[in-house]
Design an enzyme around this catalytic site. Structure first.
Site, mmCIF file in Angstrom:
data_model
loop_
_atom_site.group_PDB
_atom_site.id
_atom_site.type_symbol
_atom_site.label_atom_id
_atom_site.label_comp_id
_atom_site.label_asym_id
_atom_site.label_seq_id
_atom_site.Cartn_x
_atom_site.Cartn_y
_atom_site.Cartn_z
ATOM 1 N N HIS A 1 61.869 -53.940 0.491
ATOM 2 C CA HIS A 1 60.406 -54.068 0.437
ATOM 3 C C HIS A 1 59.789 -52.863 1.117
ATOM 4 C CE1 HIS A 1 60.282 -58.155 -1.071
ATOM 5 N NE2 HIS A 1 61.252 -58.450 -0.222
ATOM 6 N N ASP B 1 72.356 -60.021 -1.448
ATOM 7 C CA ASP B 1 70.962 -60.364 -1.730
ATOM 8 C C ASP B 1 70.046 -59.247 -1.249
ATOM 9 O OD1 ASP B 1 68.883 -61.930 -2.753
ATOM 10 O OD2 ASP B 1 68.519 -62.879 -0.824
#
Length: 190
Positions: free
Chosen positions: A71, A67
């Site tokens: 960011h 996953d």
């Protein structure tokens, strides 16, 4: 996990996966409002982590995924409630899972299956194999290789990991795709 197990026992063709950070981190990682541990679904209790590990070990959960959610720093360097969800996970998956093996919470056999043949089976793909005369697709792992996971060692453009600064053990040291080496950990050596 109980419903998945029951469905499998009833012959329902169902598969399940979980993410590495859900079997290696619990909700205590968010103490101090650590935005690098903020993810969706939120981290749960130690008991939940142990339950997920049991489900992986028993094959109720078929596969483990990373996953990987990169960011930019600005989206994590804000108040906890405003921070983006997710962490990077590609580089830390193997050492974190091998730690679970060393702690006897997961068998090495089941770990390898959950990262390789089980995901292929879930997707009806033939698992990779090493065959003489064919171009290899494989990763070589050194279970003893230790490294402090610092920002300068992160290969992702993002650095959003709750494991920054941790001494980790057991890394992929070489990756070969189509018979060509595409990664060598010596490029990250101290």
């Amino acid at each position: 996990a109980v419903l998945i197990k029951r469905a499998k026992e009833d012959g329902i063709p169902v598969t399940a996966e979980t993410v590495v950070h859900y079997v290696t981190l619990d909700d205590s990682a968010t103490e101090g409002y650590n935005t690098n541990a903020k993810m969706s679904m939120p981290l749960r209790s130690k008991a939940d982590v142990e339950g997920l590990l049991r489900a992986v070990e028993e094959g109720v959960i078929d596969a483990l995924a990373t996953d990987h959610a990169p960011h930019e720093a600005d989206s994590k360097n804000v108040e906890f409630d405003k921070a983006s969800f997710g962490i990077i996970g590609l580089q830390t998956a193997v050492p974190l899972l091998l730690a679970q093996v060393r702690e006897r919470k997961l068998s090495l056999k089941r770990l390898i299956e959950a990262l390789t043949v089980s995901p292929a089976r879930c997707l009806n793909l033939a698992p990779n194999s090493v065959v003489a005369g064919k171009k290899a697709d494989l990763t070589i792992i050194d279970p003893e290789r230790k490294m402090r996971f610092t920002e300068d060692k992160v290969l992702s453009k993002s650095k959003n990991s709750p494991f920054l600064g941790a001494e980790l053990q057991g890394f992929a040291v070489k990756t070969i795709v189509g018979g060509r080496q595409v990664f060598d950990i010596s490029e990250l050596s101290d």
